[in-house]
Motif scaffolding. Structure first.
Motif, PDB file in Angstrom:
ATOM      1  N   MET B   1      64.404  12.830 -25.533  1.00 30.95           N
ATOM      2  CA  MET B   1      65.048  14.115 -25.252  1.00 30.95           C
ATOM      3  C   MET B   1      63.994  15.144 -24.854  1.00 30.95           C
ATOM      4  SD  MET B   1      67.728  15.709 -24.943  1.00 30.95           S
ATOM      5  CE  MET B   1      67.453  17.260 -24.164  1.00 30.95           C
ATOM      6  N   VAL B 153      80.167  27.631 -27.990  1.00 31.31           N
ATOM      7  CA  VAL B 153      80.218  26.176 -28.163  1.00 31.31           C
ATOM      8  C   VAL B 153      80.393  25.832 -29.637  1.00 31.31           C
ATOM      9  CG1 VAL B 153      78.945  24.020 -27.881  1.00 31.31           C
ATOM     10  CG2 VAL B 153      78.868  25.757 -26.085  1.00 31.31           C
ATOM     11  N   ARG B 157      83.046  23.277 -31.748  1.00 29.41           N
ATOM     12  CA  ARG B 157      82.676  22.128 -32.573  1.00 29.41           C
ATOM     13  C   ARG B 157      81.847  22.660 -33.737  1.00 29.41           C
ATOM     14  NH1 ARG B 157      77.380  20.885 -32.184  1.00 29.41           N
ATOM     15  NH2 ARG B 157      76.254  21.780 -30.460  1.00 29.41           N
ATOM     16  N   ARG B 160      75.628  22.743 -36.293  1.00 27.31           N
ATOM     17  CA  ARG B 160      74.672  22.016 -37.116  1.00 27.31           C
ATOM     18  C   ARG B 160      74.146  22.961 -38.192  1.00 27.31           C
ATOM     19  NH1 ARG B 160      72.613  17.509 -33.931  1.00 27.31           N
ATOM     20  NH2 ARG B 160      73.961  17.396 -32.119  1.00 27.31           N
ATOM     21  N   GLY B 200      66.434  29.492 -14.985  1.00 25.66           N
ATOM     22  CA  GLY B 200      67.223  28.285 -15.191  1.00 25.66           C
ATOM     23  C   GLY B 200      66.577  27.368 -16.213  1.00 25.66           C
ATOM     24  N   VAL B 201      65.263  27.149 -16.056  1.00 22.09           N
ATOM     25  CA  VAL B 201      64.544  26.289 -16.995  1.00 22.09           C
ATOM     26  C   VAL B 201      64.624  26.875 -18.407  1.00 22.09           C
ATOM     27  CG1 VAL B 201      62.250  25.458 -17.643  1.00 22.09           C
ATOM     28  CG2 VAL B 201      62.986  25.351 -15.254  1.00 22.09           C
ATOM     29  N   VAL B 204      68.037  26.420 -19.902  1.00 24.96           N
ATOM     30  CA  VAL B 204      68.283  25.039 -20.349  1.00 24.96           C
ATOM     31  C   VAL B 204      67.604  24.803 -21.695  1.00 24.96           C
ATOM     32  CG1 VAL B 204      67.739  22.635 -19.857  1.00 24.96           C
ATOM     33  CG2 VAL B 204      68.656  24.098 -18.049  1.00 24.96           C
ATOM     34  N   LEU B 211      71.871  24.598 -29.225  1.00 24.80           N
ATOM     35  CA  LEU B 211      72.936  23.647 -29.548  1.00 24.80           C
ATOM     36  C   LEU B 211      72.437  22.585 -30.521  1.00 24.80           C
ATOM     37  CD1 LEU B 211      74.611  23.154 -26.059  1.00 24.80           C
ATOM     38  CD2 LEU B 211      75.513  24.384 -28.028  1.00 24.80           C
ATOM     39  N   ARG B 212      71.205  22.213 -30.360  1.00 21.71           N
ATOM     40  CA  ARG B 212      70.654  21.147 -31.200  1.00 21.71           C
ATOM     41  C   ARG B 212      70.332  21.649 -32.600  1.00 21.71           C
ATOM     42  NH1 ARG B 212      67.214  16.402 -29.775  1.00 21.71           N
ATOM     43  NH2 ARG B 212      66.015  15.910 -31.628  1.00 21.71           N
TER      44      ARG B 212
END
Lengths: 309, 462
Positions: B1, B153, B157, B160, B200-201, B204, B211-212
């Motif tokens: 990843m 997001v 869901r 974490r 953009g980078v 991301v 999210l992680r």
């Protein structure tokens, strides 16, 4: 979110950006750049880009420029006449006479009103000043022919036109070499004599013309002329730096170059192409305080910083 | 990843570098530079700062005061729903502006002056949000598009586990360093395509990381969120835990900020980079960069910025070491503990250097918002009718006088200096008895005086 899904999304985003980055080379083609120009630079700067000796082209550019002309829909349609007289001491006296047109500096930068406004003075396609009255004094220029143009302008600074034709008038004057003797700069104006490795700076801040206070937008009451020579050799300026300019004075930049590029005076938004071995003369009234860069637009080479205060 | 992310980043940066060929500005955004500060203003400002500093150490309070000032008052629970509505609007606005700047950078006209991305990024976002943070509080916490996206997001869901560790993460100083390097060093840093790809980078990385690892990770690692939140501790307003509006003494919020190592790194990076930007106008630096362009300019700039950051950091570490000798603590611990007291100086530097940029190029943003992609639109009518300027002179450079700008510069530097000295003093009397506190403070005061005098001298020589 599951790992494969996230990886897929990131890959798609990455691919999109990669594609864009590569795609940008296509949009850099000359035609695109040319098409961008009208949105990039204001009308006055478009004039600057046209070779000043070809007045037809200048006229065309003005007429073609979308929104540059405000059509006069009232009558009588104003007219303008212009004479440029050699001053007995130095420089030139510009005498522009509008008819059926009231000079209304009290309404400047507001909405257009019928039959009133102000005038704009251009030398060799470079906008020098607004004119709020009929007389204005300009300093001596380089030896040779120069186009003096005055246009009628509405209160909102749109150039006026009738039937698509600009309401302006142009006079060509010839600056003789012997008229320049009282300028401290003349002996250095011959490019052959100039040391090509040096930027030569001279300044005649003492060239005050106290008689030139006649209703012009000159900020100091006195107009002083400050002239500078810049030489670009092998794509380099040997002694770049800063020059101090008095707020409100007329600045003449003489730029010689052995490379092809565009000269950009920031803030004043003057953009002029220069050819190898060519000289470009840029005139403007230094009415914006601050530090402004003048640079070669394409290479990004800094020519000089103008410290206007 | 992680490796795939690094590969993607490297490829993108490389591709950008190669594909750029458009005419560029050799410097960051903004056309106008400030006039040098008048000598008398510089000398009086510096003299005042030095005098008040050493007087302050001896004369100020001997028991901590700022904690109490920081408690402040709550305006009332009735403000909660209003702030909630405001938050929803600002979150929407933040995501919308992010989307516009990202797409304009990637797809808009490739022109620094007519594409909205450069000025939106380097003026309105970077300078504007700093000023807003200090004036109205931590507005970026709700404008932050990454946080909003991750939050949405997480609604869909289960999130974490939240991190409980509140220390600043290492990505924060790294991201700010890269951003400042783009702005001040890389000769193509202000081009729309560069901004589009880099944003953009960054998006991301930040959205992916959020999210992680959860929003807590974002909170600690998104460099701008960390910096703006730290600056918001200077603000007279804050949002209390029940979501209502509270107010307190300006600058008192610093007393509630716990320093840590990456926060210290971030503060020194920002302070050093602004110092480097100030060097850009000084003659000796002009001589070094003269006739350089392209990669050669980038290399010299990078070395200059690293030296400025190193210099600022070295002065601070030496001062902290000397403080530690007096109090018997480890110098690095002292440095981390007192890092938040540099925040007023960080903001003062930024305001002094970028106030005029915000005032003048900010006008350009209002014009560009009508045509963000440079397509000839006029959505809000500000292209044809700029708010401050005219159609032919869109930016009104006479809107604020050069004298007013000079006063803002010298006042912000002196006020920031006094606030820095005072909050360091407060922290010292919190840690030690008055005697030891005063004796231990001199090295840090000398360091702050050095920053202030250097800041004024740079403005004088600019």
């Amino acid at each position: 979110m599951y790992r494969p899904l996230r990886r897929a999304i990131i890959s798609v985003l990455a691919f999109l950006m990669l594609a864009t980055a590569c795609g940008s080379t296509a949009s850099d083609s000359p035609s695109d750049v040319a098409a961008d120009i009208p949105t990039d630079v204001p009308a006055a700067a478009v004039n600057d880009e046209i070779d000043s000796t070809d007045m037809d082209m200048v006229e065309d550019a003005v007429h073609d420029h979308d929104g540059a002309l405000l059509e006069v829909e009232y009558s009588p349609v104003p007219t303008i006449s212009l004479e440029v007289l050699k001053d007995n001491i130095s420089g030139w006296n510009v005498h522009a006479t509008p008819t059926d047109f009231i000079l209304a500096p009290e309404h400047v930068s507001t909405d257009p009103l019928d039959g009133e406004g102000h005038m704009h003075l251009y030398i060799d396609g470079v906008k020098i000043t607004r004119m709020y009255s009929e007389w204005y004094h300009i300093a001596d220029m380089d030896e040779g022919d120069h186009e003096i143009r005055v246009e009628l302008s509405a209160n909102n600074h749109s150039a006026l036109g009738h039937d698509g034709v600009a309401l302006d008038t142009t006079v060509t004057i010839t600056q003789e070499l012997d008229e320049l003797v009282d300028m401290a700069t003349d002996d250095l104006m011959d490019s052959d004599e100039m040391d090509s490795t040096d930027m030569v700076m001279e300044e005649n801040a003492d060239h005050d013309h106290s008689e030139v206070t006649d209703g012009t937008e000159t900020l100091t009451g006195d107009t002083s002329l400050q002239t500078y020579h810049l030489v670009v050799a092998d794509g380099e300026v040997q002694t770049p730096g800063r020059i101090e300019i008095d707020l409100g004075s007329v600045v003449q930049l003489h730029i010689h170059s052995d490379v092809s590029d565009q000269i950009h005076v920031h803030g004043y938004d003057i953009l002029r192409p220069i050819e190898p071995g060519g000289e470009v003369q840029i005139n403007f009234v230094a009415n914006l305080p601050g530090v402004w860069e003048t640079e070669m637009e394409d290479s990004g080479l800094l020519l000089i910083e103008l410290v206007v205060s | 990843m992680r490796s795939s992310r690094i590969v993607a980043t490297t490829v993108l940066v490389g591709a950008t570098w190669i594909s750029m060929s458009a005419p560029v500005f050799g410097h960051g955004v903004g056309e106008r530079g400030d006039l040098p500060l008048p000598a008398w203003q510089m000398i009086w400002g510096a003299a005042f700062a030095v005098l008040i500093s050493f007087a302050a150490v001896g004369l100020l309070w001997t028991a901590p005061k700022l904690h109490k000032a920081n408690q402040g008052h709550s305006v009332g629970a009735w403000t909660t729903p209003i702030l909630r509505i405001g938050e929803a609007l600002l979150r929407t606005l933040g995501v919308a502006l992010w989307a516009v700047v990202l797409t304009a950078g990637l797809f808009g006209v490739d022109n620094v002056r007519t594409n909205i991305a450069p000025i939106a990024t380097f003026v309105v976002f970077w300078v504007g949000v700093q000023v807003l943070s200090v004036v109205v509080g931590d507005i970026w916490s709700v404008l932050n598009p990454f946080d909003t996206i991750v939050r949405v997001v997480e609604r869909l869901r289960p999130p974490r586990a939240e991190h409980t560790d509140h220390a600043v993460g290492r990505w924060a100083p790294v991201s700010l360093f890269v951003f400042l390097w783009l702005e001040l060093c890389w000769h193509k840093g202000s081009e729309p395509r560069t901004i589009g790809v880099m944003l953009g980078v960054y998006s991301v990385i930040m959205i992916g990381g959020g999210l992680r690892h959860g929003r807590g990770w974002l909170h600690r690692n998104e460099g701008f969120a960390v910096l703006f939140r730290l600056l918001a501790s200077l603000a007279p307003f804050r949002r209390d835990e029940d979501g209502s509006l509270g107010f307190r003494w300006p600058f008192s919020g610093i007393s509630g900020v716990q320093g840590d190592s990456w926060m210290m790194g971030l503060i020194i990076v920002v302070l050093g980079a602004t110092t480097f930007d100030g060097m850009g106008g000084v003659q000796f630096w002009l001589d070094i960069t003269a006739n350089r362009s392209g990669t050669s300019l980038t290399v010299v700039n990078t070395l200059g910025m690293l030296m400025a950051i190193g210099g600022v950091g070295l002065v601070y570490m030496i001062a902290s070491e000397l403080v530690g000798r007096v109090t018997g603590h480890n110098g690095v611990d002292v440095a981390e503990r007192y890092a938040p007291t540099l925040l007023p100086i960080v903001f003062a530097y930024a305001l002094a250097h970028y106030f005029s940029l915000l005032v003048f190029e900010g006008q350009n943003f209002l014009i560009q918002i009508s045509d963000p992609y440079g397509r000839g639109w006029d959505l809000f009518g500000t292209q044809a009718d700029p708010w401050f300027g005219s159609r032919t002179n869109p930016i009104n450079y006479l809107w604020i006088s050069t004298a007013a700008i000079a006063w803002v510069q010298v006042t912000s530097i002196v006020v920031g200096h006094v606030a820095g000295v005072a909050s360091a003093h407060d922290r010292a009397v919190e840690d030690h008895d008055a005697d030891l506190a005063i004796r231990s403070q001199y090295p840090l005061v000398v360091a702050m005086v050095a920053y202030t005098v250097v800041g004024l001298v740079l403005l004088f020589n600019s």
